[in-house]
Motif scaffolding. Sequence first.
Motif, PDB file in Angstrom:
ATOM      1  N   SER A  73      37.247  29.435  44.501  1.00 19.21           N
ATOM      2  CA  SER A  73      37.675  30.813  44.719  1.00 19.21           C
ATOM      3  C   SER A  73      38.463  31.332  43.524  1.00 19.21           C
ATOM      4  N   ASP A  74      38.877  32.577  43.615  1.00 18.71           N
ATOM      5  CA  ASP A  74      39.661  33.240  42.580  1.00 18.71           C
ATOM      6  C   ASP A  74      40.632  34.181  43.280  1.00 18.71           C
ATOM      7  N   CYS A 131      37.099  36.521  48.500  1.00 22.71           N
ATOM      8  CA  CYS A 131      37.910  35.336  48.805  1.00 22.71           C
ATOM      9  C   CYS A 131      39.080  35.714  49.697  1.00 22.71           C
ATOM     10  N   THR A 169      32.142  33.899  43.709  1.00 22.23           N
ATOM     11  CA  THR A 169      33.197  33.462  44.618  1.00 22.23           C
ATOM     12  C   THR A 169      33.226  34.321  45.871  1.00 22.23           C
ATOM     13  N   PRO A 170      33.583  33.693  47.011  1.00 24.31           N
ATOM     14  CA  PRO A 170      33.823  32.258  47.172  1.00 24.31           C
ATOM     15  C   PRO A 170      32.526  31.474  47.305  1.00 24.31           C
ATOM     16  N   SER A 171      32.561  30.232  46.829  1.00 27.61           N
ATOM     17  CA  SER A 171      31.462  29.291  47.019  1.00 27.61           C
ATOM     18  C   SER A 171      32.032  28.028  47.651  1.00 27.61           C
ATOM     19  N   CYS A 187      39.620  37.779  43.640  1.00 28.53           N
ATOM     20  CA  CYS A 187      38.343  38.039  44.300  1.00 28.53           C
ATOM     21  C   CYS A 187      38.582  38.608  45.696  1.00 28.53           C
TER      22      CYS A 187
END
Length: 244
Positions: free
Chosen positions: A91-92, A98, A212-214, A95
Motif C-alpha cells: 500500500s501507499d 488504500c 495499490t492496494p495489492s 493512496c
Amino acid sequence: MSTSHKTTSTRLWVMPTLIVLGAVIALVAVFFWGRSTATTEADSQPPAAQQETEEAETVPPEIVEQVIRRDAEDPLAVGQTDAPVVMVMFSDYQCPFCGRWTAETLPEMQQFVDAGELRIEFRDVNMYGEDSRRAASASVAAAEQGEFTDYHARLFDGGETLDGFSAEALTDIAAEMGMDTDQFQADMDSEKTAEIVQTNEQLGQELGATSTPSFIINDTPVVGAQPADVFIDAVEEALANTQE
C-alpha cells in the motif's frame, strides 16, 4: 530480549535475498501488472462481477516464501506468527483506495486476526515519492512504541488520506496519541527504519505491486480495494485449504 539480538533479528528479514528470485519474480509481476487494468475496470462493476474479476492465479511457492515473513520482530504486522493464513498488503499512505480499504475492510479482517486465524503484514511501496516514504518511516516509529495499528489508521484519516506528511505533521499526530515524541523522531530517522522502509519498497517494486492496494493471501494475489466480502471469502477459502 537484548537490543543487539533484536537488531540482528530485524536485519535478517529486512535484507531479503531478492537476487535469487529472478524469473520467478517476473511471474508474480505479471499477476499484479496484468490484473491492475482489470481491477480498474472492475471498480465500476457490482460486487459479484468484481469478485469474478479478482479470481486469481496461484503465486509460486518460491515467491510466497520471500513475501510472507512470519517474523515476530516485524514491526509492521498484526496477528500471530503461526496463524494459518497470512495476508500481505502492499500500500501507499497517499493512496485513497488504500485508505478506503483500511476504513471499510480492515475492521472486517480483525475478526480473523482476533481468532488467531489471520496475520496481516503491511508493506509500503511509496509510489508517490518522498511524502509517502516519510509516512512509512513514521509508521515504523509508531510501531516501536506499540502504536502501529492506531497510527496506521490515523494516517489514512478514516478513509481519506491526509493533506500533508511533513515531519512536523507526522510528529504532531504521535504527540496527540500520547507517544514519546523525542523517541518517535529518533526512530523515524534511524538507520534501522530506513532499512525497513527501503526493503519493503524494493520488494513491492520487484513484484510489480505498483497498483495499490495489492495483496497476497497465502498464495493468492488480489488487486484493488475490493469489497470486504471478497477478502472474507479469500481468507475462508485459504483456511479451508490449510485444513485439507
